[in-house]
Write a protein that holds these residues in place. Structure first.
Motif, mmCIF file in Angstrom:
data_model
loop_
_atom_site.group_PDB
_atom_site.id
_atom_site.type_symbol
_atom_site.label_atom_id
_atom_site.label_comp_id
_atom_site.label_asym_id
_atom_site.label_seq_id
_atom_site.Cartn_x
_atom_site.Cartn_y
_atom_site.Cartn_z
ATOM 1 N N GLY A 118 -9.132 -12.996 -49.940
ATOM 2 C CA GLY A 118 -8.658 -13.662 -48.468
ATOM 3 C C GLY A 118 -7.966 -12.241 -47.753
ATOM 4 O O GLY A 118 -7.523 -11.242 -48.868
ATOM 5 N N SER A 119 -7.219 -12.982 -46.660
ATOM 6 C CA SER A 119 -6.813 -11.731 -45.769
ATOM 7 C C SER A 119 -7.257 -10.071 -45.985
ATOM 8 O O SER A 119 -8.438 -9.620 -45.812
ATOM 9 C CB SER A 119 -4.898 -11.117 -46.245
ATOM 10 O OG SER A 119 -4.106 -11.076 -45.995
ATOM 11 N N ALA A 120 -5.747 -9.181 -46.284
ATOM 12 C CA ALA A 120 -6.349 -7.688 -47.072
ATOM 13 C C ALA A 120 -7.875 -7.407 -47.123
ATOM 14 O O ALA A 120 -8.499 -6.732 -47.402
ATOM 15 C CB ALA A 120 -4.981 -7.099 -47.043
ATOM 16 N N GLY A 121 -7.526 -8.792 -48.604
ATOM 17 C CA GLY A 121 -8.953 -8.204 -49.591
ATOM 18 C C GLY A 121 -10.226 -8.426 -48.600
ATOM 19 O O GLY A 121 -11.517 -7.871 -48.753
ATOM 20 N N GLU A 122 -9.939 -9.723 -48.052
ATOM 21 C CA GLU A 122 -11.070 -9.521 -46.893
ATOM 22 C C GLU A 122 -11.677 -8.594 -45.697
ATOM 23 O O GLU A 122 -12.702 -8.022 -45.528
ATOM 24 C CB GLU A 122 -11.436 -10.888 -46.037
ATOM 25 C CG GLU A 122 -11.253 -12.441 -47.018
ATOM 26 C CD GLU A 122 -11.602 -13.323 -46.292
ATOM 27 O OE1 GLU A 122 -12.255 -14.213 -45.625
ATOM 28 O OE2 GLU A 122 -10.415 -13.577 -45.527
ATOM 29 N N ASP A 123 -10.127 -8.027 -45.437
ATOM 30 C CA ASP A 123 -9.976 -6.553 -43.895
ATOM 31 C C ASP A 123 -11.485 -5.891 -45.305
ATOM 32 O O ASP A 123 -12.399 -5.144 -44.631
ATOM 33 C CB ASP A 123 -8.908 -6.454 -44.451
ATOM 34 C CG ASP A 123 -9.228 -5.178 -43.241
ATOM 35 O OD1 ASP A 123 -9.446 -4.776 -42.975
ATOM 36 O OD2 ASP A 123 -7.681 -4.577 -43.389
ATOM 37 N N PHE A 124 -11.376 -5.633 -47.013
ATOM 38 C CA PHE A 124 -11.882 -3.977 -46.830
ATOM 39 C C PHE A 124 -13.312 -5.064 -47.066
ATOM 40 O O PHE A 124 -13.827 -4.129 -46.724
ATOM 41 C CB PHE A 124 -11.780 -3.736 -48.075
ATOM 42 C CG PHE A 124 -12.341 -3.295 -49.420
ATOM 43 C CD1 PHE A 124 -12.588 -1.766 -49.123
ATOM 44 C CD2 PHE A 124 -12.804 -3.961 -50.189
ATOM 45 C CE1 PHE A 124 -13.390 -1.192 -49.823
ATOM 46 C CE2 PHE A 124 -14.216 -2.890 -50.849
ATOM 47 C CZ PHE A 124 -14.094 -1.570 -50.802
ATOM 48 N N VAL A 125 -13.859 -6.034 -47.631
ATOM 49 C CA VAL A 125 -15.413 -6.947 -47.680
ATOM 50 C C VAL A 125 -15.761 -7.033 -46.482
ATOM 51 O O VAL A 125 -16.991 -6.195 -46.513
ATOM 52 C CB VAL A 125 -15.205 -7.793 -48.429
ATOM 53 C CG1 VAL A 125 -16.121 -8.164 -47.877
ATOM 54 C CG2 VAL A 125 -14.353 -8.155 -49.418
ATOM 55 N N TYR A 126 -15.063 -6.315 -44.975
ATOM 56 C CA TYR A 126 -15.277 -6.634 -42.886
ATOM 57 C C TYR A 126 -16.290 -5.317 -43.248
ATOM 58 O O TYR A 126 -17.560 -5.183 -42.639
ATOM 59 C CB TYR A 126 -14.455 -6.901 -42.646
ATOM 60 C CG TYR A 126 -15.430 -7.824 -41.090
ATOM 61 C CD1 TYR A 126 -15.988 -8.935 -41.136
ATOM 62 C CD2 TYR A 126 -14.984 -7.437 -40.221
ATOM 63 C CE1 TYR A 126 -16.592 -9.916 -40.228
ATOM 64 C CE2 TYR A 126 -15.331 -7.637 -39.204
ATOM 65 C CZ TYR A 126 -16.427 -9.010 -39.216
ATOM 66 O OH TYR A 126 -16.212 -9.374 -38.055
ATOM 67 N N ASP A 127 -15.109 -4.561 -43.915
ATOM 68 C CA ASP A 127 -15.813 -2.792 -43.309
ATOM 69 C C ASP A 127 -17.088 -2.704 -43.901
ATOM 70 O O ASP A 127 -17.466 -2.031 -43.938
ATOM 71 C CB ASP A 127 -14.706 -2.109 -44.274
ATOM 72 C CG ASP A 127 -13.641 -2.364 -42.848
ATOM 73 O OD1 ASP A 127 -13.754 -2.141 -41.634
ATOM 74 O OD2 ASP A 127 -12.471 -2.001 -43.210
ATOM 75 N N VAL A 128 -16.456 -3.815 -45.341
ATOM 76 C CA VAL A 128 -18.578 -2.932 -46.783
ATOM 77 C C VAL A 128 -19.167 -3.214 -45.496
ATOM 78 O O VAL A 128 -20.672 -2.708 -45.018
ATOM 79 C CB VAL A 128 -17.907 -3.996 -47.325
ATOM 80 C CG1 VAL A 128 -20.020 -3.633 -48.397
ATOM 81 C CG2 VAL A 128 -16.715 -2.442 -48.268
ATOM 82 N N GLN A 129 -19.957 -4.457 -45.099
ATOM 83 C CA GLN A 129 -20.540 -5.474 -44.287
ATOM 84 C C GLN A 129 -20.981 -4.594 -43.044
ATOM 85 O O GLN A 129 -21.881 -4.783 -42.318
ATOM 86 C CB GLN A 129 -19.633 -7.067 -44.010
ATOM 87 C CG GLN A 129 -20.928 -7.437 -43.350
ATOM 88 C CD GLN A 129 -20.094 -8.777 -42.888
ATOM 89 O OE1 GLN A 129 -19.984 -9.042 -41.957
ATOM 90 N NE2 GLN A 129 -20.890 -10.130 -43.854
ATOM 91 N N GLN A 130 -19.594 -4.434 -41.687
ATOM 92 C CA GLN A 130 -19.633 -4.482 -41.286
ATOM 93 C C GLN A 130 -19.758 -2.682 -40.605
ATOM 94 O O GLN A 130 -21.385 -2.575 -39.958
ATOM 95 C CB GLN A 130 -18.540 -4.351 -39.704
ATOM 96 C CG GLN A 130 -18.039 -5.904 -39.729
ATOM 97 C CD GLN A 130 -18.982 -6.399 -38.857
ATOM 98 O OE1 GLN A 130 -19.940 -5.805 -37.498
ATOM 99 N NE2 GLN A 130 -19.900 -7.542 -39.789
ATOM 100 N N PHE A 131 -20.150 -1.449 -41.669
ATOM 101 C CA PHE A 131 -20.012 -0.366 -41.834
ATOM 102 C C PHE A 131 -21.500 -0.094 -42.132
ATOM 103 O O PHE A 131 -22.069 1.125 -42.828
ATOM 104 C CB PHE A 131 -19.197 0.841 -42.528
ATOM 105 C CG PHE A 131 -17.863 0.352 -41.374
ATOM 106 C CD1 PHE A 131 -18.318 1.533 -39.958
ATOM 107 C CD2 PHE A 131 -16.790 -0.072 -41.490
ATOM 108 C CE1 PHE A 131 -17.178 1.792 -38.883
ATOM 109 C CE2 PHE A 131 -15.678 0.434 -40.236
ATOM 110 C CZ PHE A 131 -16.175 0.881 -39.121
ATOM 111 N N LYS A 132 -21.598 -1.410 -42.761
ATOM 112 C CA LYS A 132 -23.048 -1.193 -44.062
ATOM 113 C C LYS A 132 -23.217 0.019 -45.191
ATOM 114 O O LYS A 132 -23.858 0.637 -45.528
ATOM 115 C CB LYS A 132 -24.796 -0.947 -43.195
ATOM 116 C CG LYS A 132 -24.883 -2.140 -41.962
ATOM 117 C CD LYS A 132 -26.337 -2.034 -41.261
ATOM 118 C CE LYS A 132 -26.086 -2.597 -39.726
ATOM 119 N NZ LYS A 132 -26.020 -4.033 -40.183
ATOM 120 N N LEU A 133 -21.628 -0.368 -45.743
ATOM 121 C CA LEU A 133 -21.519 0.923 -47.053
ATOM 122 C C LEU A 133 -22.233 -0.232 -48.563
ATOM 123 O O LEU A 133 -22.235 1.107 -48.998
ATOM 124 C CB LEU A 133 -20.009 0.829 -47.359
ATOM 125 C CG LEU A 133 -18.931 1.248 -45.697
ATOM 126 C CD1 LEU A 133 -17.522 1.070 -46.105
ATOM 127 C CD2 LEU A 133 -20.017 2.238 -44.932
#
Length: 452
Positions: A259-274
């Motif tokens: 959750g929260s900042a944990g999801e912040d990182f996960v969302y970056d991985v998803q949105q930037f296709k990392l």
């Protein structure tokens, strides 16, 4: 603007500026507290006056600061109804925090709206800066005791580098140095697995520092909105001492506790296709929360802002982030490890030595994902003496017996007689009934010993 140093003109005596997504400062926020308190000390009993004062302060904070004005009435009505019904007429601060939290979350659907009984945190929040254990000292102590959330590193078979990030702790400079060491460790891997399962959040500064290793400098990550204040942007850093890791195959393990900042990182991985997300959908807690100290010893988390991602122009609040490959949490690491090896075999043009190493590792992973069972009668038929070695059957399994070495249990890897040797990732045995073939990782041919 660094929100650590300037907590946005908040009343210093009433509110500690703690944002689980953006702030690097004060006290790290958690999206989903594991319970109504973060400390094990026996709580004092609440007097009716203390309880009334706490409830009044909670009501005031929600009315004044909750980021969604359209939800405030429903939240306040739930609190009022529970108070009139006697739901809060308890003298246990733990029970009061639990009941208030249930009502706050139930009426808002917001995982960042909750109450904690946290005496030490409360004392730190109220302490004058620089005197005793103030908010900064409390945050630093938490970060150091948990190694800034970087709790485990491993080299998995096939030179797949693994890093466990249990939380996004941040204390300036010291956390950055810890991340530098972790990134240098990852940099030498053929592929990377970052495990954020159970990561309930922390500071956006730590996420920003981590993500900066996978993107070009100056990339816009988030824009944070808070009431009528000017939006604040977060971008990747210009310099990362360990160097960037762009292009490394990346796999991120997630589950419903992220959750929260944990999801912040996960969302970056998803949105930037990392990279690929492996596991289960995350919790869906996106809004930026600040902590307000509530006397006599509570901390109230209230979302006062919201993040907007540069790619999606929205966030993950209430919906979570879906994995690319959905698997049970307990299997996520093995599945990610397997996919990393297959990806390297398919796209990286491995050398013959690397290909042999990847193949070796893949056999072991498949056996863990799909355990092999061999009937006792078949195992007994494979037992015997082979030169100076023996394969003996006992306790329902085969054991490798060698002079001057501890007996090692043999675990079946395949139905055709290939076994792993307990205690050694680099040694395997194949039993054919007529011979024992001893294989070592990196050696092209096995040592073949005929049955005596």
């Amino acid at each position: 603007m660094d929100w650590t140093e300037n907590p946005m003109t908040l009343n210093r005596h009433m509110t500690v500026a703690v944002v689980s997504l953006l702030l690097t400062g004060a006290l790290p926020a958690q999206a989903q507290p594991s319970g109504p308190t973060t400390h094990a000390e026996a709580p004092a009993r609440l007097t009716p006056a203390e309880r009334d004062t706490a409830l009044a302060a909670i009501t005031e904070a929600v009315q004044k600061s909750y980021v969604f004005p359209e939800k405030r009435a429903a939240v306040l009505e739930r609190l009022s109804q529970s108070r009139k019904a006697g739901r809060y007429d308890v003298d246990s601060p733990l029970l009061l925090a639990e009941r208030v939290t249930d009502d706050l979350k139930g009426s808002s659907g917001d995982l960042h709206l909750y109450l904690q009984h946290a005496p030490a945190r409360y004392a730190a929040a109220k302490a004058p800066k620089g005197e005793g254990v103030d908010a900064d000292a409390y945050r630093r102590n938490q970060a150091l005791r948990e190694h800034h959330g970087l709790t485990e590193t491993r080299v998995l078979a096939g030179n797949i580098r693994y890093l466990k990030i249990a939380g996004f702790r941040w204390t300036r400079d010291e956390t950055g140095a810890a991340y530098d060491d972790a990134m240098r460790f990852l940099k030498d891997g053929d592929a990377l697995i970052l495990d954020v399962r159970g990561n309930g959040g922390g500071a956006h500064a730590a996420v920003q520092y981590l993500v900066s290793h996978f993107l070009e400098e100056g990339t816009l990550l988030m824009t944070f909105h808070r009431g009528s204040e000017p939006p604040v942007q977060s971008r990747t850093l210009e310099h990362v001492p360990a160097g960037r890791l762009k292009g490394k195959p990346l796999y991120v393990l997630i589950d419903g506790s992220v959750g929260s900042a944990g999801e912040d990182f996960v969302y970056d991985v998803q949105q930037f296709k990392l990279g690929e997300l492996i596991g289960a959908r995350t919790s869906g807690a996106a809004n930026n929360n600040w902590f307000t100290p509530i006397p006599p010893a509570f901390m109230l988390s209230v979302p006062e802002g919201r993040p907007v991602h540069s790619v999606s122009q929205t966030n993950w609040d209430g919906v979570g982030i879906a994995p690319d490959v959905e698997v049970p949490t307990a299997q996520a690491l093995e599945v990610a490890h397997s996919r990393a090896l297959k990806g390297l075999m398919a796209t990286s043009a491995p050398t013959p030595a690397q290909r042999a190493e990847y193949t070796w590792a893949q056999v072991g992973i498949e056996a863990r994902l799909h355990p092999v069972s061999i009937a006792p009668a078949r195992l007994k038929s494979l037992a015997g003496r082979f030169g100076e070695m023996q394969a003996t059957f006992r306790d329902g399994a085969l054991w490798l017996v060698r002079d001057r070495r501890q007996d090692a249990r043999l675990t079946p890897l395949t139905q055709d007689g290939l076994f792993a040797v307990e205690g050694s990732e680099r040694l395997r045995v194949r039993l054919t009934g007529k011979a024992l073939e001893l294989s070592r990782l990196g050696e092209p041919t096995p040592v073949v010993l005929a049955r005596s």
